[in-house]
Design an enzyme around this catalytic site. Structure first.
Site, PDB file in Angstrom:
ATOM      1  N   LYS A  54       0.757  -1.203  -0.059  1.00 11.21           N
ATOM      2  CA  LYS A  54       0.046   0.014  -0.173  1.00 11.21           C
ATOM      3  C   LYS A  54       0.966   1.314  -0.133  1.00 11.21           C
ATOM      4  O   LYS A  54       0.486   2.148  -0.647  1.00 11.21           O
ATOM      5  CB  LYS A  54      -1.003   0.007   1.123  1.00 11.21           C
ATOM      6  CG  LYS A  54      -2.142  -0.825   1.183  1.00 11.21           C
ATOM      7  CD  LYS A  54      -2.899  -1.148   2.500  1.00 11.21           C
ATOM      8  CE  LYS A  54      -3.781  -2.200   2.305  1.00 11.21           C
ATOM      9  NZ  LYS A  54      -4.382  -2.476   3.830  1.00 11.21           N
ATOM     10  N   GLN A  98      -4.090  -1.325   9.861  1.00 14.34           N
ATOM     11  CA  GLN A  98      -4.057  -2.545   9.275  1.00 14.34           C
ATOM     12  C   GLN A  98      -4.724  -3.549  10.158  1.00 14.34           C
ATOM     13  O   GLN A  98      -4.269  -3.821  11.452  1.00 14.34           O
ATOM     14  CB  GLN A  98      -2.732  -2.808   8.835  1.00 14.34           C
ATOM     15  CG  GLN A  98      -2.480  -4.284   8.315  1.00 14.34           C
ATOM     16  CD  GLN A  98      -3.089  -4.313   6.940  1.00 14.34           C
ATOM     17  OE1 GLN A  98      -2.971  -3.217   6.082  1.00 14.34           O
ATOM     18  NE2 GLN A  98      -3.683  -5.663   6.502  1.00 14.34           N
ATOM     19  N   ASP A 121     -10.482   3.131   4.898  1.00 12.89           N
ATOM     20  CA  ASP A 121     -10.905   2.110   4.869  1.00 12.89           C
ATOM     21  C   ASP A 121     -12.451   2.022   4.807  1.00 12.89           C
ATOM     22  O   ASP A 121     -12.998   0.822   4.604  1.00 12.89           O
ATOM     23  CB  ASP A 121     -10.337   1.139   5.995  1.00 12.89           C
ATOM     24  CG  ASP A 121      -9.151   0.234   5.671  1.00 12.89           C
ATOM     25  OD1 ASP A 121      -9.107  -0.119   4.291  1.00 12.89           O
ATOM     26  OD2 ASP A 121      -8.624  -0.379   6.269  1.00 12.89           O
TER      27      ASP A 121
END
Ligand code: NAP
Length: 294
Positions: A54, A98, A121
């Site tokens: 990412k 994460q 997200d």
């Protein structure tokens, strides 16, 4: 029939190229450099690879990307304090924590701590509510990736029978909302669904986000249907480890009209959509029109 293979790597590269141009334009015209912070707690190998990808992919497009690593023993207070610091930093437009977190940490608390404007997200309840109310700001990356791939195949999704297997907050539920917004007729299947094979056979668009290797068999697929395989499962055959999806690819590819492979399908597009969301978050925060998503 042999399905057309949807090349997620090529599609992701095209999307990243477009976003790279947009990032350059935002800098040139508005002095805006989108910033992404990826928080990794602990040293889970799969999570470390995802975070590295990412950061690398977004940085290549000109985004100011950085990872923030905390040890596996980090306390809740340390994690929340890092998120508060990133919320307050005007150079950071997107924050990803994460998941999964180490067991002693509460993912729900971490998600709630993220400023919804920076929730790339798409997991904060404010972001989820905005999507469900038809006023989306940021949407989760994997569902967004699936919508882009499905629209590549079908153009419009209006009126299609879409079946999503899996009802997680990160994939299944937001994907169903996005499909509804595209005027598909949506069924969400899960572990308690009766006769899953028959439900799947109704689908013009079948999306598997389950985490069960090769659960979806060839005879679950309606001839000519589009099959998107979100699953990433590591399996061992003899000495070898390999990745497979939630769909028995070789069987399904004989029946489907179009299908994503694993790896090389939804996965790379998900990472490209982190870039989409970071640019979008930066534009929304700066009051600058956001570029189109596809
Ligand atoms: P998750 O939170 O574990 O959810 C799995 C869902 O599948 C649940 O809703 C579960 O039903 C359902 N399910 C489990 N077994 C089933 C069965 N036998 N029949 C029907 N439904 C069943 O997983 P997730 O986070 O959504 O991830 C799903 C998969 O996608 C994983 O392999 C993950 O690694 C992968 N993934 C890939 C990407 C990417 O970029 N490609 C991104 C995210 C996730 P219940 O709700 O009834 O338990």
């Amino acid at each position: 029939m042999t399905a057309r293979v949807i090349d997620g790597n090529a599609r992701a590269a095209a999307l990243r190229a477009k976003l790279t141009d947009e990032v350059a334009r935002l800098k040139r015209e508005h002095g805006l450099v989108p910033g992404l912070a990826v928080v990794l707690v602990g040293d889970d190998p799969a999570s470390s690879i995802y975070v590295r990808n990412k950061v690398k992919r977004t940085a290549e497009a000109g985004v100011a990307s950085a990872d923030y690593k905390l040890p596996a023993t980090a306390s809740e207070a340390e994690l929340l304090s890092l998120i508060a610091k990133l919320n307050a930093d005007p150079a950071v437009h997107g924050i990803l924590v994460q998941l999964p977190l180490p067991k002693h940490l509460d993912a729900g608390k971490a998600i709630l701590a993220i400023d919804p404007a920076k929730d790339v997200d798409g997991l904060h309840p404010v972001t989820v509510g905005a999507l469900a109310s038809g006023m989306p700001k940021l949407v989760p990356c994997t569902p967004l990736a699936c919508i882009i791939l499905a629209k590549d195949v079908h153009g419009s999704l209006a009126g299609l029978e879409a079946v999503v297997i899996g009802r997680s907050n990160i994939v299944g539920k937001p994907l169903a909302q996005l499909l509804l917004a595209e005027d598909a007729t949506v069924t969400i299947a899960h572990s308690k669904t009766r006769d899953l094979a028959a439900v799947c056979r109704r689908a013009d668009l079948l999306i598997a986000a389950v985490g069960r290797p090769e659960l979806v068999r060839g005879d679950w697929v309606k001839p000519g249907a589009t099959v998107l395989d979100v699953g990433i499962n590591r399996i061992e055959t003899g000495e070898k480890k390999r990745l497979v999806g939630d769909v028995a690819y070789a069987e399904a590819a004989q029946v489907a009209g179009a299908i994503t492979p694993v790896p090389g399908g939804v996965g790379p597009m998900t990472i490209a959509c982190v870039l989409v969301n970071t640019v979008r978050a930066a534009c929304l925060q700066a009051g600058v029109p956001a570029p189109g998503i596809s």
